[in-house]
Scaffold this motif. Sequence first.
Motif, short mmCIF file in Angstrom:
data_model
loop_
_atom_site.label_atom_id
_atom_site.label_comp_id
_atom_site.label_asym_id
_atom_site.label_seq_id
_atom_site.Cartn_x
_atom_site.Cartn_y
_atom_site.Cartn_z
N PHE A 116 -37.45 7.59 -8.32
CA PHE A 116 -38.65 6.92 -7.83
C PHE A 116 -39.60 8.00 -7.34
N ALA A 117 -40.79 8.06 -7.94
CA ALA A 117 -41.79 9.07 -7.58
C ALA A 117 -41.22 10.48 -7.67
N GLY A 118 -40.33 10.68 -8.64
CA GLY A 118 -39.74 12.00 -8.85
C GLY A 118 -38.55 12.32 -7.97
N ILE A 119 -38.19 11.43 -7.07
CA ILE A 119 -37.06 11.65 -6.17
C ILE A 119 -35.81 11.02 -6.78
N LYS A 120 -34.73 11.81 -6.88
CA LYS A 120 -33.48 11.36 -7.48
C LYS A 120 -32.35 11.46 -6.47
N TYR A 121 -31.32 10.65 -6.68
CA TYR A 121 -30.19 10.70 -5.75
C TYR A 121 -29.19 11.79 -6.11
N ASP A 122 -29.25 12.31 -7.34
CA ASP A 122 -28.37 13.39 -7.80
C ASP A 122 -26.91 13.08 -7.47
N ASN A 123 -26.28 13.89 -6.60
CA ASN A 123 -24.85 13.72 -6.31
C ASN A 123 -24.58 12.80 -5.12
N LEU A 124 -25.62 12.16 -4.61
CA LEU A 124 -25.45 11.25 -3.47
C LEU A 124 -24.71 10.00 -3.93
N LYS A 125 -23.58 9.71 -3.31
CA LYS A 125 -22.76 8.56 -3.71
C LYS A 125 -23.43 7.25 -3.29
N GLN A 126 -23.10 6.18 -4.00
CA GLN A 126 -23.62 4.87 -3.64
C GLN A 126 -23.20 4.50 -2.22
N GLY A 127 -24.17 4.00 -1.46
CA GLY A 127 -23.91 3.65 -0.07
C GLY A 127 -24.17 4.79 0.89
N SER A 128 -24.43 5.99 0.35
CA SER A 128 -24.72 7.16 1.19
C SER A 128 -26.23 7.40 1.24
N TYR A 129 -26.66 8.14 2.26
CA TYR A 129 -28.08 8.42 2.42
C TYR A 129 -28.26 9.82 2.99
N ARG A 130 -29.49 10.30 2.91
CA ARG A 130 -29.85 11.59 3.49
C ARG A 130 -31.31 11.57 3.87
N LEU A 131 -31.72 12.52 4.68
CA LEU A 131 -33.14 12.68 4.99
C LEU A 131 -33.84 13.29 3.78
N LEU A 132 -35.07 12.87 3.54
CA LEU A 132 -35.85 13.52 2.50
C LEU A 132 -36.16 14.95 2.92
N THR A 133 -36.25 15.85 1.95
CA THR A 133 -36.60 17.22 2.26
C THR A 133 -38.10 17.32 2.56
N LYS A 134 -38.48 18.41 3.16
CA LYS A 134 -39.89 18.63 3.47
C LYS A 134 -40.73 18.60 2.20
N LYS A 135 -40.22 19.20 1.13
CA LYS A 135 -40.96 19.23 -0.13
C LYS A 135 -41.09 17.82 -0.71
N GLU A 136 -40.04 17.02 -0.62
CA GLU A 136 -40.09 15.65 -1.14
C GLU A 136 -41.13 14.82 -0.38
N ILE A 137 -41.17 15.00 0.93
CA ILE A 137 -42.14 14.26 1.75
C ILE A 137 -43.56 14.68 1.39
N GLU A 138 -43.76 15.98 1.22
CA GLU A 138 -45.09 16.48 0.85
C GLU A 138 -45.52 15.92 -0.50
N ASN A 139 -44.58 15.83 -1.44
CA ASN A 139 -44.90 15.28 -2.76
C ASN A 139 -45.29 13.81 -2.67
N LEU A 140 -44.59 13.07 -1.82
CA LEU A 140 -44.93 11.66 -1.64
C LEU A 140 -46.30 11.50 -1.01
N LYS A 141 -46.62 12.37 -0.09
CA LYS A 141 -47.90 12.25 0.63
C LYS A 141 -49.09 12.65 -0.23
N ARG A 142 -48.82 13.17 -1.43
CA ARG A 142 -49.93 13.42 -2.35
C ARG A 142 -50.65 12.13 -2.68
N TYR A 143 -49.91 11.02 -2.58
CA TYR A 143 -50.49 9.72 -2.95
C TYR A 143 -51.37 9.14 -1.86
N ARG A 144 -51.52 9.87 -0.76
CA ARG A 144 -52.44 9.41 0.31
C ARG A 144 -53.89 9.61 -0.10
N SER A 145 -54.13 10.62 -0.90
CA SER A 145 -55.50 11.00 -1.23
C SER A 145 -56.11 10.11 -2.29
#
Length: 236
Positions: free
Chosen positions: A207-236
């Motif tokens: 979704f929006a270039g963000i992938k779960y990669d090796n993250l198992k189903q039911g698991s979660y993590r914080l988005l990285t700084k770069k991922e957050i910056e990429n998402l915030k490109r859509y603010r403009s």
Amino acid sequence: MESKKLIRINKYLSEIGFCSRRNAEELINQKRVTINGELAKLGQKISEKDVILVNGKTIKRNYEKKYYLLNKPKNTICSLKDNFKRKTIFELINDQDYLFSVGRLDYDTTGVIIITNDGELTNRLTHPSYQIERIYHVTIDQQLSKEDLLFLNNNKLLINNKSSKQKIEHIKNNEYFVYLWEGSYHHVKKIFEHLMRNVLALDRVSFAGIKYDNLKQGSYRLLTKKEIENLKRYRS
């Protein structure tokens, strides 16, 4: 916001990062929001001097922004609560703050879903005009013909009386990648239903270039700084 400036309550809750505007409207309809001790009304305007409570908790502007990536498992819902007592995705996140998902995935759909309290960003990421790319790994009950693939990739399909733009890639056997740039209710399933095919498994891999990669189903993590910056490109 200056103390004398008035703003609609749902927009205010979104701007401070408490929830999306749509979520704010739901909370108001559920009579869970008060303004200066009285139940909030849809469209009501407030200022910084007003006392806003949601579920009895005072809401302040210095709300810490949080961004999680969850690999959603099957048999979970993206609502905060469920009348049928089904498990929600928020039960999987060890965070007591008010959070909401960026869009939703069906009960039996797995994969990438972002959970946050940044309402303004959520509005951007779910708005059709931003054409956010979503990629799904789909397993159907019968392989498509070459003619079927050509038809779907020529964007001649109508979903809910609207033109549906999608890209379908054959992986193997009856498995496909589906690329969408706008999400609607049961969108992927309706694409294949048009060709009399049933979806057996549906997993959002990106979704929006963000992938779960090796993250198992039911698991979660914080988005990285770069991922957050990429998402915030859509603010403009």
